[in-house]
Design an enzyme around this catalytic site. Structure first.
Site, PDB file in Angstrom:
ATOM      1  CD  GLU A  81      -3.109  -1.357   2.213  1.00 46.25           C
ATOM      2  OE1 GLU A  81      -2.482  -0.821   3.334  1.00 46.25           O
ATOM      3  OE2 GLU A  81      -3.993  -1.686   2.049  1.00 46.25           O
ATOM      4  CD  GLU A 112       4.828 -21.438  10.647  1.00 46.46           C
ATOM      5  OE1 GLU A 112       5.172 -21.686  12.057  1.00 46.46           O
ATOM      6  OE2 GLU A 112       4.039 -20.763  10.201  1.00 46.46           O
TER       7      GLU A 112
END
Length: 275
Positions: A81, A112
């Protein structure tokens, strides 16, 4: 001493499936109200981090968010953004997620748990001492994040973390540990809820305050936003009208000609000064 994950403890509520929709919503909302208070307690750490990031970015540094699952997705979201909101290149704040772009929509098995991959990805971006690595993990124990932070710190790079547990392994690898203690989740262990909400709030604070200090906001307006749709062009035109007191058509033409509110206003004032 055993590390206790508050974020994994039993919910304060039980028999959820027996509750009415209204009861569920009321209880989730009650829990969500705790998030802003938990974030507020971390403001000194967020302030310290931003004050260290800004001079680094003025020297050409970048921010790297790194996480897995929900935490990784929120980092990528905040990073994505920055270009449309502040008109900065997408290379300035980078979100890395365990498992790569595939993991944005689908879980990637064991991604992960790879303690080396995070640092490998950072080196692929030619990370340097002007950069900042911010690890994001509710548990504070994600190997992908911890490994990246450890190596970054070893290489003299500023490290920080956002976690929902105090004194976590991740915090030990951070120069600045932002420990947002929101308590047990409504659905036990579901860190996409309060922990995710708090992470989003903190990421907003970090990136927005950094962009303001780098001069990407004027007054309270996004004068460098990208003009990617009619709504934003309309908003930018109104900003110019408000700032310069000119008519709509002239403001709109200026905006489209120069590509941003800030450049349009600057060009108009420069031309008028010369005249």
């Amino acid at each position: 001493m055993t590390f206790i994950k508050i974020s994994e403890q039993q919910s304060l509520y039980d028999n959820l499936e027996e509750k009415s929709v209204r009861e569920i919503l009321e209880e989730i909302n009650n829990e969500d109200q705790k998030v802003a208070l938990a974030v507020h307690k971390t403001l000194p750490q967020i302030e310290e981090l931003v004050n260290l990031i800004v001079p680094r970015m003025r020297r050409g540094g970048r921010i790297f968010y790194i996480g897995a699952g929900t935490s990784g997705r929120l980092g990528v979201l905040d990073a994505s953004e920055i270009p449309p909101t502040f008109g900065m290149p997408p290379t300035l704040i980078v979100g890395l997620i365990a498992g790569g772009d595939t993991a944005l929509r689908n879980p990637v098995e064991n991604a992960e748990d790879d303690i080396h991959r995070g640092w490998e990805e950072l080196t692929e971006h030619n990370i340097s001492e002007n950069d900042t690595v911010i690890g994001i993990a509710a548990s504070g124990t994600t190997p992908y994040v911890i490994g990246a932070m450890h190596e970054a710190k070893e290489h003299g790079i500023l490290t920080a973390c956002i976690t929902s547990n105090p004194d976590s392994p991740m915090s030990h690898e951070a120069d600045i540990a932002i420990e947002m203690i929101v308590g047990p989740e409504y659905v036990t262990g579901s860190s996409r809820m309060k922990s995710g909400t708090g992470q989003k709030m903190i990421l907003n604070m970090i990136s927005t305050s950094v962009m303001i200090k780098l001069g990407r906001v004027k007054g309270n307006k996004m004068v460098n936003m990208q003009l990617t749709n009619k709504k934003l062009i309309e908003r930018g035109t109104r900003m110019i009208i408000e700032e310069l007191g000119i008519d709509y058509d002239k403001a709109n033409t200026l905006l489209l000609m120069h590509g941003s509110v800030e450049k349009a206003i600057e060009a108009y004032r420069n031309n008028n000064t010369k005249e």
